[in-house]
Design a protein around this motif. Structure first.
Motif, PDB file in Angstrom:
ATOM      1  N   ALA A  90       0.819  -1.213   0.000  1.00  0.00           N
ATOM      2  CA  ALA A  90       0.000   0.000   0.000  1.00  0.00           C
ATOM      3  C   ALA A  90       0.851   1.261   0.000  1.00  0.00           C
ATOM      4  O   ALA A  90       0.419   2.304  -0.515  1.00  0.00           O
ATOM      5  N   LEU A  91       2.065   1.205   0.569  1.00  0.00           N
ATOM      6  CA  LEU A  91       2.944   2.372   0.584  1.00  0.00           C
ATOM      7  C   LEU A  91       3.211   2.895  -0.824  1.00  0.00           C
ATOM      8  O   LEU A  91       3.334   4.109  -1.050  1.00  0.00           O
ATOM      9  N   PHE A  92       3.257   1.984  -1.791  1.00  0.00           N
ATOM     10  CA  PHE A  92       3.533   2.387  -3.172  1.00  0.00           C
ATOM     11  C   PHE A  92       2.347   3.114  -3.807  1.00  0.00           C
ATOM     12  O   PHE A  92       2.493   3.727  -4.864  1.00  0.00           O
ATOM     13  N   PHE A  93       1.181   3.065  -3.177  1.00  0.00           N
ATOM     14  CA  PHE A  93       0.046   3.880  -3.584  1.00  0.00           C
ATOM     15  C   PHE A  93       0.432   5.362  -3.539  1.00  0.00           C
ATOM     16  O   PHE A  93      -0.034   6.169  -4.347  1.00  0.00           O
ATOM     17  N   VAL A  94       1.320   5.705  -2.584  1.00  0.00           N
ATOM     18  CA  VAL A  94       1.755   7.092  -2.407  1.00  0.00           C
ATOM     19  C   VAL A  94       3.078   7.363  -3.115  1.00  0.00           C
ATOM     20  O   VAL A  94       3.183   8.295  -3.925  1.00  0.00           O
ATOM     21  N   VAL A  95       4.099   6.558  -2.821  1.00  0.00           N
ATOM     22  CA  VAL A  95       5.442   6.879  -3.308  1.00  0.00           C
ATOM     23  C   VAL A  95       5.654   6.485  -4.765  1.00  0.00           C
ATOM     24  O   VAL A  95       6.510   7.058  -5.448  1.00  0.00           O
ATOM     25  N   GLY A  96       4.882   5.506  -5.278  1.00  0.00           N
ATOM     26  CA  GLY A  96       5.031   5.108  -6.674  1.00  0.00           C
ATOM     27  C   GLY A  96       4.707   6.232  -7.643  1.00  0.00           C
ATOM     28  O   GLY A  96       5.551   6.628  -8.472  1.00  0.00           O
ATOM     29  N   ARG A  98       4.568   9.323  -7.017  1.00  0.00           N
ATOM     30  CA  ARG A  98       5.466  10.455  -6.759  1.00  0.00           C
ATOM     31  C   ARG A  98       6.770  10.312  -7.539  1.00  0.00           C
ATOM     32  O   ARG A  98       7.240  11.268  -8.162  1.00  0.00           O
ATOM     33  N   LEU A  99       7.367   9.118  -7.534  1.00  0.00           N
ATOM     34  CA  LEU A  99       8.605   8.932  -8.279  1.00  0.00           C
ATOM     35  C   LEU A  99       8.353   9.012  -9.784  1.00  0.00           C
ATOM     36  O   LEU A  99       9.172   9.576 -10.527  1.00  0.00           O
ATOM     37  N   ARG A 261      -2.582   6.519 -12.153  1.00  0.00           N
ATOM     38  CA  ARG A 261      -3.860   6.015 -11.662  1.00  0.00           C
ATOM     39  C   ARG A 261      -3.837   4.491 -11.583  1.00  0.00           C
ATOM     40  O   ARG A 261      -4.328   3.893 -10.618  1.00  0.00           O
ATOM     41  N   THR A 262      -3.228   3.861 -12.581  1.00  0.00           N
ATOM     42  CA  THR A 262      -3.097   2.403 -12.571  1.00  0.00           C
ATOM     43  C   THR A 262      -2.215   1.944 -11.425  1.00  0.00           C
ATOM     44  O   THR A 262      -2.497   0.927 -10.779  1.00  0.00           O
ATOM     45  N   VAL A 263      -1.144   2.693 -11.160  1.00  0.00           N
ATOM     46  CA  VAL A 263      -0.263   2.359 -10.038  1.00  0.00           C
ATOM     47  C   VAL A 263      -1.054   2.345  -8.735  1.00  0.00           C
ATOM     48  O   VAL A 263      -0.967   1.396  -7.944  1.00  0.00           O
ATOM     49  N   LEU A 404      12.942   7.981   1.233  1.00  0.00           N
ATOM     50  CA  LEU A 404      11.587   8.406   0.861  1.00  0.00           C
ATOM     51  C   LEU A 404      11.355   9.893   1.145  1.00  0.00           C
ATOM     52  O   LEU A 404      10.632  10.565   0.393  1.00  0.00           O
ATOM     53  N   TYR A 405      11.954  10.406   2.200  1.00  0.00           N
ATOM     54  CA  TYR A 405      11.782  11.831   2.517  1.00  0.00           C
ATOM     55  C   TYR A 405      12.369  12.714   1.412  1.00  0.00           C
ATOM     56  O   TYR A 405      11.887  13.825   1.163  1.00  0.00           O
TER      57      TYR A 405
END
Length: 492
Positions: A90-96, A98-99, A261-263, A404-405
């Motif tokens: 689920a973390l990659f819902f945010v950071v994916g 973003r990158l 959106r797919t990510v 990540l920061y």
């Protein structure tokens, strides 16, 4: 036909089927370096969810959640495993996304780290990625070898060799695209077979009566207030979430998804699917507890197979378990091999005398095989890699926050991130146990406690990063990073 012969036949047929899917995919497409490494913007919908879920699950779900449930605190420990595994995805819902936004032409986490933080942090993160992924690779190969040894007494080395050769074939030929296609097929196999195996075992033990037996013998294992289980669950939550940030397979799928959106849909949906699957797998370990009165060694990582042995299940159940285990292990092995090869691509582009895409692709395929060879040797010995996993997880916990920061703070510098990570490692090491889980530093209060160790590593690096950044902003001494520098970056 003996069960050993049946197991080998099932292994050969199953691995051949998955290999065929991957090779057929490779035969339909021209594979260049870009498609081999990231298959950029090609995966959407159902396929995206399936590949994220299948690559996140591995043969470990037939061992570790059961050990957590039967030996380390019951339901609360299992929930920690569930939340850690689902939270990591689920973390990659945010950071994916973003990158993808900051570095749309990127390929890997270490590539981002190089351009964002510079060489010292880059080399540290590369070592962390390679160490963690290699330990993961070895653990998965060891797990599938143990499955066939426990179920049908197949020699460890035979299983490891058969499985890795099959994965080598379609991974080196088709790259990430073939890996994703086989993930989709493996996902379709994994979910129903896991549910079928769980249902069959529970019914054989008397349905709800199986859990009443656990409640009668050790009711604390079914209590959410079990302190030991809560501590173990919290340890897993930190360790798994931190470690999976450094699994290059996740970042490859971030770029392989059609758009941001797919990510989000794929990783969040995968977390929703993973949580109940691991919970079901873990609860099977609890069913071994009542059987421990006559077979004390049934408790632990092999709890599921101890239950199967006690029940004397028919051959079709054992075949189902073997196919399930093969689908689980191949869905993670191919991702790990392809991900490890992609980690070195940036270095190859810089260091090879002829850094052409064709030459780099050739070397990457060779590296894919070379990474698997020592894993075969280790897996054939049946060693436990649990301690090495804890070492890798500790390092990841110390490095994860600065990495990540840096996606969000323009004021975080490379030297800040590097020093903060080292401070986190030292802080975690003070509480870390020896291989026999005795205190490494006996004079330190609370030593040899994994929760203390992981929490110290994460908190120390986080505090140093935030305080250093705040002081630099206040004193206006830190250079402000321009994220636009990342937009045009690619292998260079």
């Amino acid at each position: 036909m003996s069960i050993g012969a049946i197991a080998l036949l099932v292994t050969l047929v199953t691995t051949a089927a998955f290999t065929l899917f991957g090779v057929l995919y490779a035969g339909r497409k021209s594979i260049d370096l870009e498609s081999y490494m990231v298959n950029r913007n090609q995966v959407g919908g159902w396929s995206a969810l399936a590949t994220v879920t299948a690559s996140a699950l591995g043969a470990w779900i037939l061992f570790s959640p059961q050990e957590a449930g039967s030996a380390f605190g019951g339901v609360s420990a299992i929930l920690g495993y569930c939340l850690g595994s689902a939270g990591a995805v689920a973390l990659f819902f945010v950071v994916g996304p973003r990158l993808r936004h900051l570095m749309p032409q990127g390929h890997s986490l270490n590539e981002y780290v190089k351009h964002r933080f510079g060489d010292p942090m880059y080399w540290l993160v590369e070592v962390v990625i390679v160490f963690y992924m290699f330990i993961y690779l070895t653990a998965e190969l060891t797990a599938i070898a143990k499955v066939l040894q426990l179920v049908a007494d197949v020699p460890l080395g035979v299983t490891a060799l058969v499985v890795i050769i099959a994965v080598f074939i379609y991974t080196t030929v088709g790259g990430l695209g073939a890996t994703i296609l086989t993930d989709v097929v493996q996902f379709v196999v994994i979910v129903p077979l896991l549910l079928l195996c769980a249902g069959t075992i529970v019914m054989a033990l008397g349905g709800a009566d199986a859990f009443r037996a656990v409640a009668a013998q050790q009711p604390e294992l079914l209590s959410l207030g079990n302190i030991g289980g809560l501590r173990f669950g919290a340890t897993l939550l930190i360790a798994i979430v931190a470690a999976e940030v450094f699994n290059q397979g996740n970042w490859q799928r971030v770029y392989a998804c059609r758009d941001s959106r797919t990510v989000r849909r794929a990783f969040l949906g995968s977390a929703v699917v993973i949580l109940p699957l691991i919970f079901i797998a873990g609860m099977l370990g609890l069913l071994a507890v009542p059987l421990a009165t006559t077979q004390p060694d049934i408790i632990g990582e092999t709890a599921l197979f101890g239950v199967l042995s006690q029940l004397a299940m028919p051959n079709w159940v054992l075949v189902t378990v073997i196919v399930l285990a093969l689908a689980l292990v191949m869905s993670s092995l191919d991702s790990l091999l392809n991900g490890l090869a992609s980690v070195f691509t940036l270095d190859l582009m810089r260091l090879l005398p002829d850094p052409s895409a064709t030459n780099v692709l050739k070397i990457s395929r060779i590296l894919t095989v070379l990474m698997g060879v020592p894993a075969i040797a280790i897996a054939s010995q049946g060693y436990s890699v649990l301690y090495l996993f804890f070492v890798a997880d500790l390092i990841c916990a110390a490095v994860v926050f600065p990495v990540l920061y840096g996606l969000y703070s323009r004021h975080l510098t490379g030297i800040n991130a590097f020093v903060s990570s080292l401070v986190g490692m030292v802080a975690g090491l003070l509480f870390f146990p020896k291989p026999d889980f005795s205190p490494l530093f006996a004079a330190v209060p609370g030593s040899a406690d994994l929760l203390h160790s992981f929490a110290a590593a994460l908190m120390a690096s986080t505090v140093v990063t935030l305080v250093w950044t705040a002081l630099a902003k206040q004193n206006k001494t830190a250079p402000i990073f321009n994220y636009d520098q990342l937009r045009a970056k690619t292998y260079s």
